[in-house]
Design an enzyme around this catalytic site. Structure first.
Site, PDB file in Angstrom:
ATOM      1  N   LYS A 212      -4.981  -7.907  -8.708  1.00 34.93           N
ATOM      2  CA  LYS A 212      -3.949  -7.394  -9.619  1.00 34.93           C
ATOM      3  C   LYS A 212      -2.534  -7.915  -9.331  1.00 34.93           C
ATOM      4  O   LYS A 212      -2.150  -8.033  -8.172  1.00 34.93           O
ATOM      5  CB  LYS A 212      -3.960  -5.860  -9.462  1.00 34.93           C
TER       6      LYS A 212
ATOM      7  N   LYS B 187       3.972  -5.200  -7.742  1.00 34.83           N
ATOM      8  CA  LYS B 187       5.215  -5.432  -7.002  1.00 34.83           C
ATOM      9  C   LYS B 187       5.053  -5.169  -5.511  1.00 34.83           C
ATOM     10  O   LYS B 187       5.805  -5.673  -4.700  1.00 34.83           O
ATOM     11  CB  LYS B 187       6.383  -4.631  -7.577  1.00 34.83           C
TER      12      LYS B 187
ATOM     13  N   LYS C 194      -3.686   3.945  -0.857  1.00 37.53           N
ATOM     14  CA  LYS C 194      -2.426   4.102  -0.108  1.00 37.53           C
ATOM     15  C   LYS C 194      -2.699   4.469   1.351  1.00 37.53           C
ATOM     16  O   LYS C 194      -2.025   3.967   2.252  1.00 37.53           O
ATOM     17  CB  LYS C 194      -1.545   5.199  -0.739  1.00 37.53           C
TER      18      LYS C 194
END
Ligand code: TYM
Length: 331
Positions: free
Chosen positions: A194, A197, A111
Site C-alpha cells: 500500500k 505516509k 500498529k
C-alpha cells in the site's frame, strides 16, 4: 439528500493513494450529496506530534483538500478538533465498545506489531473515534480506500448497538462508498503493497512533490528481472507499477507498455520514465495551487471558521438527541 462524510488524518501531506482512494471522488460527490469533509487531527494524536507540527500539518491538509477542488461553499470542510461534539460522542460510544472487539481490529494489530513501544488507548479506540466522526452527522456514505472497510463495519456495529440499547433509530448504517466503483488500494513504490505516509521513505508520491523528487522516487521503484515468457501473469511488484500507470497515464500509454510486457520487449527504465512524467503532469497543477493557497492565510482562516460553524450545527443536533435518549437532563 443523503449525507456523505469522509476524513483524512493530519499526519502528513496528501499522496496519490489518498487522492485516488478518496479525494478524487469528493469533488464529484459534493454536487450530488450533502458532504462533510474533515481533517482528523484528534486521530493524529496517537503518534504524538510535536505541538508546533500539529498546526502546520492541519493547515497543509486543508490547503491540499482545497487545491484538489473541494469547494467550501458547496461542501462542509472542517477540522475535527473544532467540534467538541465529536469527542463527546466518542466518550458515549466508548462505554459500549468492547476491548475484545477493538483488539481484533486489523489496523490495531498492525500498529501493535509496528510500534510495540507506543500501544496507547487512543490506538485501541481509534475505530470508536472514527465511528463518532461518521455518526455525528448521521452519514450513510463514507468515501474511503479499501484499507478502511473494517472500520466502517465497526461504525455500523457501534451505531446499531447504541440504537438497540436506547431503543432509538438515531444512527443510520454507514457504508464505504466509492461513487459506484470498487474501493481501491493504490500500491506504493517500494514493493510492500500500500502507498502510505507512514511507510518507508520513497514509498509514496505526494501531491506537493517536485518533479525532481518524483523522478527520483519512481526511478528507484522496486521491479524484477523482467518477464520470463510471453503473456505471463505479472508478479505483484510489476502489477503495482502498472496499477499506478493505470491511474495517472492515458489508456494508450498503458496499453503500449502492457503490450511490450506481454511480448517480453519491455525495458523497465522506459516504463518508469514514462510513469514519472505522467505523475508529474498529473500533480503539477495541484502543486501550483497548493503553493498559491498556502500563502493565503485569510482565506484559510475563513474556510476553517465557516466550516466549523456549519459542521457544529449538524453535530449539536445529534449530540442533543444522544444525550436525551441516554437520560441526561439539565437541572
Ligand atoms: P488516512 O488519513 O490514512 O487516509 C485518508 C483516505 O485515503 C485513503 N487511502 C488510500 N486509498 C487507496 N490506496 C491507498 N494506498 C490509500 N492510502 C490512504 C484512506 O482509505 C482514506 O479514505 N482513519 C482514516 C481517517 C478518518 C476517517 C474518519 C475516514 C478518521 N475518521 C471517518 C472516513 C470517515 C485514516 O486514517 O485515513
Amino acid at each position: 439528500m443523503e449525507t456523505v462524510l469522509s476524513g483524512i488524518r493530519s499526519t502528513g501531506n496528501l499522496h496519490l493513494g489518498n487522492y485516488f482512494g478518496a479525494v478524487k471522488n469528493f469533488i464529484k460527490m459534493q454536487h450530488e450529496y450533502k458532504c462533510f469533509f474533515f481533517i482528523a487531527d484528534y486521530h493524529s494524536l496517537t503518534t504524538h506530534p510535536h505541538p508546533a507540527d500539529l498546526h502546520a500539518n492541519v493547515k497543509q491538509v486543508l490547503v491540499e483538500y482545497l487545491a484538489c477542488g473541494i469547494d467550501p461553499e458547496v461542501a462542509t470542510i472542517y477540522i475535527q478538533s473544532d467540534l467538541p461534539e465529536i469527542a463527546e460522542l466518542y466518550l458515549l460510544l466508548n462505554m459500549n465498545a468492547y476491548v475484545g472487539e477493538l483488539e481484533r481490529a486489523t489496523t490495531f494489530k498492525e500498529k501493535v506489531r509496528k510500534q510495540p513501544d507506543n500501544v496507547n488507548a487512543g490506538l485501541l479506540t481509534y475505530p470508536v473515534l472514527m465511528a463518532a466522526d461518521i455518526l455525528i452527522h448521521r452519514a450513510v456514505k463514507v468515501p474511503v480506500g479499501k484499507d478502511q472497510e473494517q472500520h466502517l463495519e465497526m461504525a455500523r456495529t457501534f451505531g446499531n448497538r447504541f440504537n438497540r440499547l436506547y431503543n432509538t433509530e438515531l444512527f443510520p448504517e454507514p457504508f464505504a462508498f466509492n461513487f459506484g466503483t470498487n474501493l481501491v488500494k493504490i500500491p506504493g513504490l517500494d514493493g510492500t503493497g500500500k502507498m502510505g505516509k507512514s511507510e518507508g521513505e520513497g514509498n509514496a508520491i505526494f501531491l506537493a512533490d517536485t518533479p525532481e523528487v518524483i523522478r527520483k522516487k519512481v526511478m528507484r521503484a522496486v521491479t524484477d528481472g523482467g518477464p520470463k515468457q510471453e503473456n505471463q501473469e505479472k508478479p505483484e511488484v510489476i502489477q503495482n507499477i502498472f496499477m499506478l500507470m493505470e491511474v495517472v497515464s492515458s489508456k494508450e500509454t498503458y496499453d503500449h507498455f502492457n503490450d511490450l510486457y506481454n511480448t517480453m520487449k519491455i525495458r523497465y527504465g522506459d516504463l518508469k520514465k514514462q510513469l514519472a512524467e505522467d505523475m508529474i503532469n498529473f500533480t503539477e497543477p495541484l502543486r501550483k495551487r497548493i503553493t498559491e493557497l498556502s500563502s493565503d492565510e485569510d482565506y484559510i482562516h475563513k474556510v476553517a471558521k465557516h466550516g466549523a460553524e456549519k459542521a457544529r450545527e449538524s453535530a449539536s443536533k445529534t449530540i442533543s438527541e444522544a444525550r436525551r435518549v441516554i437520560g441526561f437532563r439539565h437541572f
